[in-house]
Design a protein around this motif. Structure first.
Motif, PDB file in Angstrom:
ATOM      1  N   ALA A 186      -2.039   0.158  -9.424  1.00  0.00           N
ATOM      2  CA  ALA A 186      -2.664   1.395  -8.935  1.00  0.00           C
ATOM      3  C   ALA A 186      -2.080   2.584  -9.686  1.00  0.00           C
ATOM      4  CB  ALA A 186      -2.402   1.541  -7.444  1.00  0.00           C
ATOM      5  N   HIS A 187      -2.816   3.708  -9.691  1.00  0.00           N
ATOM      6  CA  HIS A 187      -2.399   4.897 -10.455  1.00  0.00           C
ATOM      7  C   HIS A 187      -2.318   6.114  -9.543  1.00  0.00           C
ATOM      8  CE1 HIS A 187      -2.824   3.162 -14.576  1.00  0.00           C
ATOM      9  NE2 HIS A 187      -3.603   2.312 -13.911  1.00  0.00           N
ATOM     10  N   LEU A 188      -1.314   6.938  -9.801  1.00  0.00           N
ATOM     11  CA  LEU A 188      -1.110   8.139  -9.001  1.00  0.00           C
ATOM     12  C   LEU A 188      -2.269   9.120  -9.105  1.00  0.00           C
ATOM     13  CD1 LEU A 188       2.678   9.017  -9.480  1.00  0.00           C
ATOM     14  CD2 LEU A 188       1.563   8.138  -7.419  1.00  0.00           C
ATOM     15  N   ASP A 189      -2.931   9.196 -10.265  1.00  0.00           N
ATOM     16  CA  ASP A 189      -4.019  10.170 -10.379  1.00  0.00           C
ATOM     17  C   ASP A 189      -5.191   9.805  -9.463  1.00  0.00           C
ATOM     18  OD1 ASP A 189      -4.984   8.015 -11.856  1.00  0.00           O
ATOM     19  OD2 ASP A 189      -5.356   9.162 -13.683  1.00  0.00           O
ATOM     20  N   ASP A 190      -5.401   8.507  -9.252  1.00  0.00           N
ATOM     21  CA  ASP A 190      -6.430   8.086  -8.293  1.00  0.00           C
ATOM     22  C   ASP A 190      -6.041   8.536  -6.888  1.00  0.00           C
ATOM     23  OD1 ASP A 190      -8.401   6.809  -6.820  1.00  0.00           O
ATOM     24  OD2 ASP A 190      -7.569   4.800  -7.111  1.00  0.00           O
ATOM     25  N   LEU A 191      -4.781   8.341  -6.547  1.00  0.00           N
ATOM     26  CA  LEU A 191      -4.308   8.749  -5.226  1.00  0.00           C
ATOM     27  C   LEU A 191      -4.395  10.273  -5.060  1.00  0.00           C
ATOM     28  CD1 LEU A 191      -3.034   7.873  -2.558  1.00  0.00           C
ATOM     29  CD2 LEU A 191      -0.788   7.977  -3.665  1.00  0.00           C
ATOM     30  N   GLY A 235      11.985  13.001   3.157  1.00  0.00           N
ATOM     31  CA  GLY A 235      11.794  13.010   4.608  1.00  0.00           C
ATOM     32  C   GLY A 235      11.012  11.790   5.046  1.00  0.00           C
ATOM     33  N   THR A 236      10.440  11.848   6.222  1.00  0.00           N
ATOM     34  CA  THR A 236       9.621  10.748   6.752  1.00  0.00           C
ATOM     35  C   THR A 236       8.316  11.305   7.284  1.00  0.00           C
ATOM     36  OG1 THR A 236      10.717  10.925   8.905  1.00  0.00           O
ATOM     37  CG2 THR A 236      11.601   9.298   7.370  1.00  0.00           C
ATOM     38  N   ALA A 237       7.329  10.443   7.295  1.00  0.00           N
ATOM     39  CA  ALA A 237       5.999  10.853   7.758  1.00  0.00           C
ATOM     40  C   ALA A 237       5.981  10.967   9.277  1.00  0.00           C
ATOM     41  CB  ALA A 237       4.963   9.843   7.294  1.00  0.00           C
ATOM     42  N   PRO A 238       5.280  11.953   9.808  1.00  0.00           N
ATOM     43  CA  PRO A 238       5.137  12.035  11.267  1.00  0.00           C
ATOM     44  C   PRO A 238       4.297  10.878  11.790  1.00  0.00           C
ATOM     45  CG  PRO A 238       3.790  13.707  10.173  1.00  0.00           C
ATOM     46  CD  PRO A 238       4.608  13.059   9.100  1.00  0.00           C
ATOM     47  N   ALA A 239       4.570  10.487  13.014  1.00  0.00           N
ATOM     48  CA  ALA A 239       3.804   9.391  13.621  1.00  0.00           C
ATOM     49  C   ALA A 239       2.339   9.792  13.754  1.00  0.00           C
ATOM     50  CB  ALA A 239       4.391   9.055  14.991  1.00  0.00           C
ATOM     51  N   ASP A 240       1.457   8.825  13.482  1.00  0.00           N
ATOM     52  CA  ASP A 240       0.011   9.028  13.649  1.00  0.00           C
ATOM     53  C   ASP A 240      -0.537  10.184  12.816  1.00  0.00           C
ATOM     54  OD1 ASP A 240      -0.021   6.954  15.569  1.00  0.00           O
ATOM     55  OD2 ASP A 240       0.593   8.374  17.120  1.00  0.00           O
ATOM     56  N   ALA A 241       0.073  10.434  11.656  1.00  0.00           N
ATOM     57  CA  ALA A 241      -0.407  11.514  10.794  1.00  0.00           C
ATOM     58  C   ALA A 241      -1.747  11.135  10.181  1.00  0.00           C
ATOM     59  CB  ALA A 241       0.611  11.787   9.692  1.00  0.00           C
ATOM     60  N   ALA A 242      -2.555  12.123   9.901  1.00  0.00           N
ATOM     61  CA  ALA A 242      -3.876  11.883   9.315  1.00  0.00           C
ATOM     62  C   ALA A 242      -3.725  11.318   7.898  1.00  0.00           C
ATOM     63  CB  ALA A 242      -4.666  13.178   9.275  1.00  0.00           C
ATOM     64  N   LEU A 243      -4.462  10.260   7.631  1.00  0.00           N
ATOM     65  CA  LEU A 243      -4.425   9.631   6.306  1.00  0.00           C
ATOM     66  C   LEU A 243      -5.278  10.444   5.337  1.00  0.00           C
ATOM     67  CD1 LEU A 243      -3.591   7.130   4.568  1.00  0.00           C
ATOM     68  CD2 LEU A 243      -5.756   6.079   5.288  1.00  0.00           C
ATOM     69  N   LEU A 244      -4.687  10.761   4.182  1.00  0.00           N
ATOM     70  CA  LEU A 244      -5.397  11.521   3.159  1.00  0.00           C
ATOM     71  C   LEU A 244      -5.792  10.676   1.956  1.00  0.00           C
ATOM     72  CD1 LEU A 244      -3.117  14.701   3.183  1.00  0.00           C
ATOM     73  CD2 LEU A 244      -5.294  14.375   4.385  1.00  0.00           C
ATOM     74  N   GLY A 245      -5.152   9.533   1.773  1.00  0.00           N
ATOM     75  CA  GLY A 245      -5.481   8.665   0.648  1.00  0.00           C
ATOM     76  C   GLY A 245      -4.530   7.487   0.582  1.00  0.00           C
ATOM     77  N   GLN A 246      -4.943   6.408  -0.085  1.00  0.00           N
ATOM     78  CA  GLN A 246      -4.083   5.247  -0.244  1.00  0.00           C
ATOM     79  C   GLN A 246      -4.544   4.413  -1.431  1.00  0.00           C
ATOM     80  OE1 GLN A 246      -4.386   3.104   3.463  1.00  0.00           O
ATOM     81  NE2 GLN A 246      -6.313   2.128   2.905  1.00  0.00           N
ATOM     82  N   VAL A 247      -3.584   3.737  -2.058  1.00  0.00           N
ATOM     83  CA  VAL A 247      -3.858   2.794  -3.143  1.00  0.00           C
ATOM     84  C   VAL A 247      -2.972   1.575  -2.940  1.00  0.00           C
ATOM     85  CG1 VAL A 247      -4.597   4.506  -4.859  1.00  0.00           C
ATOM     86  CG2 VAL A 247      -2.158   3.964  -4.636  1.00  0.00           C
ATOM     87  N   SER A 248      -3.393   0.459  -3.495  1.00  0.00           N
ATOM     88  CA  SER A 248      -2.678  -0.790  -3.255  1.00  0.00           C
ATOM     89  C   SER A 248      -2.263  -1.476  -4.547  1.00  0.00           C
ATOM     90  CB  SER A 248      -3.545  -1.746  -2.426  1.00  0.00           C
ATOM     91  OG  SER A 248      -3.801  -1.207  -1.146  1.00  0.00           O
ATOM     92  N   SER A 249      -1.215  -2.246  -4.427  1.00  0.00           N
ATOM     93  CA  SER A 249      -0.646  -2.981  -5.560  1.00  0.00           C
ATOM     94  C   SER A 249      -1.529  -4.158  -5.947  1.00  0.00           C
ATOM     95  CB  SER A 249       0.727  -3.520  -5.173  1.00  0.00           C
ATOM     96  OG  SER A 249       0.599  -4.611  -4.257  1.00  0.00           O
ATOM     97  N   PRO A 250      -1.238  -4.804  -7.076  1.00  0.00           N
ATOM     98  CA  PRO A 250      -1.854  -6.106  -7.339  1.00  0.00           C
ATOM     99  C   PRO A 250      -1.489  -7.089  -6.222  1.00  0.00           C
ATOM    100  CG  PRO A 250      -0.798  -5.232  -9.314  1.00  0.00           C
ATOM    101  CD  PRO A 250      -0.386  -4.349  -8.188  1.00  0.00           C
ATOM    102  N   SER A 251      -2.212  -8.179  -6.124  1.00  0.00           N
ATOM    103  CA  SER A 251      -1.980  -9.168  -5.074  1.00  0.00           C
ATOM    104  C   SER A 251      -0.665  -9.908  -5.301  1.00  0.00           C
ATOM    105  CB  SER A 251      -3.127 -10.177  -5.036  1.00  0.00           C
ATOM    106  OG  SER A 251      -3.104 -10.969  -6.220  1.00  0.00           O
ATOM    107  N   THR A 281       0.824  -1.208   0.000  1.00  0.00           N
ATOM    108  CA  THR A 281       0.000   0.000   0.000  1.00  0.00           C
ATOM    109  C   THR A 281       0.859   1.258   0.000  1.00  0.00           C
ATOM    110  OG1 THR A 281      -1.791  -1.124   1.170  1.00  0.00           O
ATOM    111  CG2 THR A 281      -1.785   1.275   1.244  1.00  0.00           C
ATOM    112  N   THR A 282       0.521   2.179  -0.910  1.00  0.00           N
ATOM    113  CA  THR A 282       1.134   3.500  -0.949  1.00  0.00           C
ATOM    114  C   THR A 282       0.154   4.482  -0.319  1.00  0.00           C
ATOM    115  OG1 THR A 282       2.261   2.928  -3.012  1.00  0.00           O
ATOM    116  CG2 THR A 282       2.142   5.267  -2.434  1.00  0.00           C
ATOM    117  N   ARG A 283       0.641   5.299   0.632  1.00  0.00           N
ATOM    118  CA  ARG A 283      -0.238   6.206   1.373  1.00  0.00           C
ATOM    119  C   ARG A 283       0.204   7.656   1.206  1.00  0.00           C
ATOM    120  NH1 ARG A 283       0.434   5.909   6.670  1.00  0.00           N
ATOM    121  NH2 ARG A 283       2.533   4.990   6.446  1.00  0.00           N
TER     122      ARG A 283
END
Length: 446
Positions: free
Chosen positions: A150-155, A248-264, A113-115
């Motif tokens: 998954a596609h970046l435009d969806d994210l 950089g790196t994401a802050p801990a417990d940051a609010a999720l704005l979107g995510q997409v997932s790879s094929p299985s 998953t890309t977030r």
């Protein structure tokens, strides 16, 4: 005597019956004990004499330093062996081990998953890579080399909607790229740099798009030397552009704005095996290492993959796993391990039927054994009956898999042509596979 006669007479005269002399007990004659006869020694069961030889095919000079083993998958009998217990480089045949480990550790339904999360600074968002090399910068609905990607435009659409839904958000001004899910080197030191330039391998990063290809529609395409930057620029464009891009790196417990997932994982294995996609194989190996707890670098792959193979019950002693793709000539697996693993793949144990279904097939309809230079001429007799993974690096050509022989016997085999080899080693490997197809259970080791 006179005294005895007198006593007898006196007894008669006194009215007493005469006493007979005491009887002497007879000594019984012992019955002879028969001598113990030795148990008959069972005659050894005669080995079946097999008469179909592939020795001439195995001695083909195009195979250089040849190693091979062939096993009857039904009985476990080794029918042919030349150095089968020696661990050696496998080239892309190693992807079979990577796939089996991924099914064991991750399972067939796992998806990377890309977030995107809110950054610590006002107006910033963080694109967090989850190891998905198939994520695409092409418009949704476009078919890339990775079906179901998954596609970046969806994210980007998800992020914009979530951002606008909060009236307290300022304008979006900064994009931070977090690729920390994978650590260590992006390129293994044993890989030739030309592999990237020729389009066979991307640097291995947790954040990239289209396997870092210049052309997302081509399996073989020049790969970017900066996959993270390429992905960041593509996502910034999808968000409308004008953003400052940083690492950089994401802050801990940051609010999720979107995510997409790879094929299985099941779909990724198909891609890794059928066209030997190196980047996908490395993605799987790294995710296996992370999930198994061994780490997130190249150095963690050995422990992760071997741990993933343990549930199959085959001795892994001597196996060396440097990468997930087989591109390194420092990988080492004995043909004997592969013949045993393919017995389980042929039997479709657990989820291993997914590996079987993703193996190239001699004569097509798809995959590296359907190419015009494979199973040609006399070798075409085995079309449709050889299910095998191909391999090629500068120092070797390999072929390993399953043969449903002409006599109906299921055979498993692994064959390495190592050393000073050229492209025509492929035809010699095909001829060997066709030879064991003809022999079946009558295959001789001599």
């Amino acid at each position: 005597m006179l005294a005895a006669g007198g006593a007898f007479a006196a007894g008669v005269l006194n009215g007493k019956p005469p006493q007979a002399p005491p009887a002497v007990a007879a000594t019984p004659t012992p019955t002879p004990t028969p001598e113990a006869r030795p148990a008959p020694i069972p005659l050894p069961v005669a080995d079946r004499i097999r008469t179909c030889s592939v020795a001439e095919l195995a001695a083909d000079p195009r195979l250089a330093n040849m190693q091979a083993q062939v096993m009857n998958a039904s009985t476990g009998a080794v029918l042919f062996d030349r150095g089968g217990d020696t661990a050696s480089r496998t080239a892309s045949v190693l992807k079979v081990l990577t796939s089996a480990a991924a099914l064991s550790v991750l399972g067939p339904d796992y998806r990377a998953t890309t977030r995107v999360v809110a950054g610590a600074e006002p107006g910033s968002v963080v694109l967090v890579g989850g190891g998905d090399v198939t994520l695409s910068r092409t418009p949704s609905g476009t078919e890339t080399v990775y079906p179901g990607a998954a596609h970046l435009d969806d994210l980007a659409d998800q992020v914009e909607q979530a951002w606008e839904a909060n009236p307290d958000n300022p304008p979006m001004t900064k994009l931070i790229l977090d690729a920390s899910y994978f650590g260590g080197d992006e390129w293994h030191p044993t890989w030739a740099p030309a592999e990237r330039e020729l389009g066979y391998m991307s640097p291995i990063t947790a954040l990239q798009v289209d396997g870092a290809r210049d052309d997302p529609s081509s399996n073989t395409s020049y790969r970017s030397a900066d996959p993270i930057g390429q992905a960041g620029e593509a996502f910034a464009d999808a968000l409308g552009g004008g953003l400052t891009i940083e690492r950089g790196t994401a802050p801990a417990d940051a609010a999720l704005l979107g995510q997409v997932s790879s094929p299985s994982v099941a779909d990724l294995i198909d891609k890794a095996l059928i066209v030997s996609d190196n980047s996908v194989a490395e993605m799987l190996a790294r995710l296996v290492a992370i999930q198994s707890g061994s780490g997130n670098t190249f150095d963690a792959i050995q422990a992760g993959v071997v741990a993933g193979l343990m549930p199959y019950g085959i001795d892994t002693t001597g196996i060396t796993v440097i990468d997930g793709s087989g591109l390194s000539d420092s990988n080492a697996v004995a043909p004997a391990y592969l013949t045993r693993l393919f017995v389980k793949i042929n039997a479709r144990e657990g989820n291993l039927g997914l590996v079987f279904d993703s193996l190239p097939i001699a004569g097509g309809p798809r995959g590296s054994l359907s190419y015009s230079d494979r199973f040609t001429g006399d070798s075409a007799v085995a079309d449709g009956s050889v299910f095998a993974k191909t391999g090629w690096i500068d120092t070797g050509y390999t072929l390993a898999g399953i043969v449903h022989a002409e006599d109906g016997t299921p055979l498993t085999f692994a064959m390495y042509a190592l050393g000073d080899v050229s492209d025509d080693a492929k035809q010699a490997l095909d001829a060997f596979a066709a030879g064991i197809y003809r022999c079946g259970d009558n295959l001789s080791n001599s």
